[in-house]
Design an enzyme around this catalytic site. Sequence first.
Site, PDB file in Angstrom:
ATOM      1  N   GLY A  43       0.816  -1.214   0.000  1.00  0.00           N
ATOM      2  CA  GLY A  43       0.000   0.000   0.000  1.00  0.00           C
ATOM      3  C   GLY A  43       0.848   1.262   0.000  1.00  0.00           C
ATOM      4  N   CYS A  44       1.895   1.259   0.797  1.00  0.00           N
ATOM      5  CA  CYS A  44       2.755   2.448   0.901  1.00  0.00           C
ATOM      6  C   CYS A  44       3.531   2.670  -0.396  1.00  0.00           C
ATOM      7  CB  CYS A  44       3.707   2.300   2.085  1.00  0.00           C
ATOM      8  SG  CYS A  44       2.811   2.193   3.657  1.00  0.00           S
ATOM      9  N   THR A  45       3.940   1.591  -1.030  1.00  0.00           N
ATOM     10  CA  THR A  45       4.641   1.712  -2.310  1.00  0.00           C
ATOM     11  C   THR A  45       3.704   2.276  -3.368  1.00  0.00           C
ATOM     12  OG1 THR A  45       6.142  -0.095  -1.763  1.00  0.00           O
ATOM     13  CG2 THR A  45       5.861   0.424  -4.108  1.00  0.00           C
TER      14      THR A  45
END
Length: 154
Positions: A43-45
């Site tokens: 998700g952060c990527t």
Amino acid sequence: MVNEGDKVPDAALKGLDGESFTLERHRGKPLVLYFYPKADTPGCTNEAKDFSALAEEFRKAGAAVLGVSKDSVKKLARFIEKYDLQVELASDEKGGFCEAFGIWAEKSMYGRSYMGIIRATFLIDGEGRVVRVWPKVKVAGHAQEVLEAVKALG
């Protein structure tokens, strides 16, 4: 959590050069400040790649984009290099900045509780006031929605 209309709390972050800085360095123009739990996770990527894909559009709209996590500066540098990210990232390893914004909170996964960063985004005007908050962000389409809000600031 910091709310719309609030003056932005000022706490020190570490840039990729390892030097300390505060949000004061971004005064005078809008700032998109997004908090994410952990670099190089799915998700952060995706969120960082989405903001990076629109980085030029944010610049044209006169805004800076800054992502903050509790990851080390070394990990953030690898994250930027691995995905050729085009947004600025900063480290809040000690967590004071996350706490000041109210996004360091109890979370739960698979029945266990733990402390972590709530994925949230704040749009800050050039005077250091929060003009928009996106709490508990869902990644898909988020960067585009934030860009539209920046453009609406005029």
